[in-house]
Design a protein around this motif. Structure first.
Motif, PDB file in Angstrom:
ATOM      1  N   GLY A  65      36.658  35.113  31.413  1.00 23.40           N
ATOM      2  CA  GLY A  65      35.254  35.849  31.734  1.00 23.40           C
ATOM      3  C   GLY A  65      34.247  35.412  30.672  1.00 23.40           C
ATOM      4  O   GLY A  65      34.710  35.335  29.347  1.00 23.40           O
ATOM      5  N   VAL A  66      33.102  35.601  31.062  1.00 23.09           N
ATOM      6  CA  VAL A  66      31.776  35.481  30.407  1.00 23.09           C
ATOM      7  C   VAL A  66      30.660  36.216  30.684  1.00 23.09           C
ATOM      8  O   VAL A  66      30.776  36.885  31.888  1.00 23.09           O
ATOM      9  N   LEU A  76      25.399  28.243  39.270  1.00 22.66           N
ATOM     10  CA  LEU A  76      25.662  27.290  38.190  1.00 22.66           C
ATOM     11  C   LEU A  76      26.674  27.906  37.164  1.00 22.66           C
ATOM     12  O   LEU A  76      27.952  27.176  37.042  1.00 22.66           O
ATOM     13  N   GLN A  77      26.613  29.185  36.891  1.00 21.27           N
ATOM     14  CA  GLN A  77      27.381  29.774  36.146  1.00 21.27           C
ATOM     15  C   GLN A  77      28.788  30.026  36.865  1.00 21.27           C
ATOM     16  O   GLN A  77      29.855  29.844  36.226  1.00 21.27           O
ATOM     17  N   SER A 340      33.650  36.343  40.811  1.00 15.17           N
ATOM     18  CA  SER A 340      34.642  35.881  39.960  1.00 15.17           C
ATOM     19  C   SER A 340      35.764  35.037  40.640  1.00 15.17           C
ATOM     20  O   SER A 340      35.841  35.117  41.838  1.00 15.17           O
ATOM     21  N   VAL A 341      36.482  34.524  39.753  1.00 10.68           N
ATOM     22  CA  VAL A 341      37.604  33.637  40.270  1.00 10.68           C
ATOM     23  C   VAL A 341      39.116  33.821  39.803  1.00 10.68           C
ATOM     24  O   VAL A 341      39.307  34.245  38.644  1.00 10.68           O
ATOM     25  N   SER A 342      40.046  33.897  40.696  1.00  7.08           N
ATOM     26  CA  SER A 342      41.402  34.026  40.349  1.00  7.08           C
ATOM     27  C   SER A 342      41.864  35.273  39.435  1.00  7.08           C
ATOM     28  O   SER A 342      42.378  35.195  38.398  1.00  7.08           O
TER      29      SER A 342
END
Length: 360
Positions: A65-66, A76-77, A340-342
């Motif tokens: 996470g960011v 892009l993020q 969000s991913v995974s």
């Protein structure tokens, strides 16, 4: 959300660009380093985990996470997050698979091999869109079939072979658009008939004798019968759409649906538009919805989403009791996440970073 600016066909192409059903590659798992097959090629920019590694509990998508950077475009993020967060090698619900390693986009399978987009099936191989079937080989769009071979778009059939668009048939060969028939060969548009060959009735003994003379254990003769049957089918009218038990639908291959417009290959769809490849199981109030379903509700511009989930938008592979997800990829049992991913069983996350409910 605002109305779309792309036409329906372009929106469908955009979704399908992310969908890979049968293109499989040999590569290594980026975690355990074992040889695996994957929908992602070795040259792809993604970190790919095999099924046991991706579904394991020894890692967490929150590790990647960011904070959102307002100086950079969101997409892009989001793309950067996708490329550094592990993704699954093959799609489906891994915990529901038993002795079915070489399947993709599948769940609740047992002893199956090279099936794609299939659910609740056992002892079957080589096929796509099988549901609630067993002991079947080389089938496409088969629902509640048993001991079927080389069929297309058949439902509730037993020992049906080389047939198309049949329903509730038993021991039928080379037939098309037959319903409730048994012991028929090369027939078209029959209803509740038995012992027919090319739409001609026979006595049971005569039928069995004819069938023995056809030499159905010969590949050469089978090919000849197939060509003869296709030629015979062409002499009969066909329904303008493949459908049964519908109300207010448009498209093709729609079943048990109501108010489903501009949709193709769908089962149990209601009050929806621009849907395709919808698995049997109630799907309602969805728009630009491609692949899956099963108790899916209020979804927009999604791919491979469903299984008791609702209010999913602009997402890919969001499943199993997920709600209120925007721009989610590979999210299982998540609620209130954005970009969000995974993630698995998480709430209130943006770019894989955890927030309180109030902050979110």
């Amino acid at each position: 959300v605002p109305p779309p600016t792309f036409c329906p066909e372009c929106r469908l192409q955009r979704r399908l660009a992310w969908r890979n059903e049968r293109g499989l590659y040999n590569r290594k798992c980026d975690k355990c380093k074992t040889d695996i097959i994957s929908v992602f090629s070795p040259e792809s920019p993604y970190i790919v985990y095999c099924r046991p590694c991706w579904w394991a509990d020894d890692w967490d998508g929150l590790e990647y996470g960011v904070d959102f950077d307002p100086e950079k475009p969101f997409f892009l993020q989001f793309d950067e997050l996708l490329k550094r967060t592990p993704v699954m090698a093959l799609f489906g619900l891994y915990q529901t698979l038993e002795n079915s390693d070489y399947v993709n986009m599948a769940s609740y399978l047992k002893n199956c091999y090279l099936l794609t987009h299939s659910d609740k099936t056992e002892d079957s191989l080589y096929g796509s869109m099988l549901s609630s079937s067993k002991n079947c080989v080389d089938n496409l769009m088969l629902f509640q079939g048993e001991r079927c071979y080389e069929t297309v778009n058949c439902q509730k059939c037993y020992r049906t072979l080389f047939s198309v668009d049949c329903e509730s048939c038993v021991a039928v060969w080379f037939s098309r658009s037959c319903v409730g028939c048994s012991n028929c060969f090369g027939c078209v548009n029959l209803r509740n008939k038995q012992y027919h060959i090319f739409n001609t009735p026979y006595l049971k003994k005569e039928y069995e004798q004819k069938l023995a003379e056809f030499g159905l254990d010969s590949l050469a003769l089978l090919a000849r019968h197939k060509e003869r049957a296709k030629s015979f089918w062409g002499k009969f009218p066909q329904k303008y759409i493949h459908e049964r038990h519908n109300s207010g639908v448009s498209g093709d291959y729609l079943y048990n649906s109501k108010n489903a417009r501009d949709s193709f290959v769908g089962y149990d769809v209601e009050d929806s538009r621009f849907c395709s490849l919808v698995t049997p199981g109630r799907t309602t109030n969805v728009y630009d919805f491609t692949h899956y379903g099963i108790a899916a509700d209020l979804m927009y511009e999604t791919l491979q989403c469903g299984n008791q989930s609702a209010r999913i938008r602009f997402s890919w592979f969001v499943l199993s009791n997920s709600y209120d997800v925007d721009y989610g990829i590979f999210a299982i049992g998540c609620r209130n996440i954005f970009g969000s991913v995974s993630l698995k069983k998480r709430e209130y996350c943006i770019l894989n970073k955890q927030y309180t409910k109030e902050e979110y």
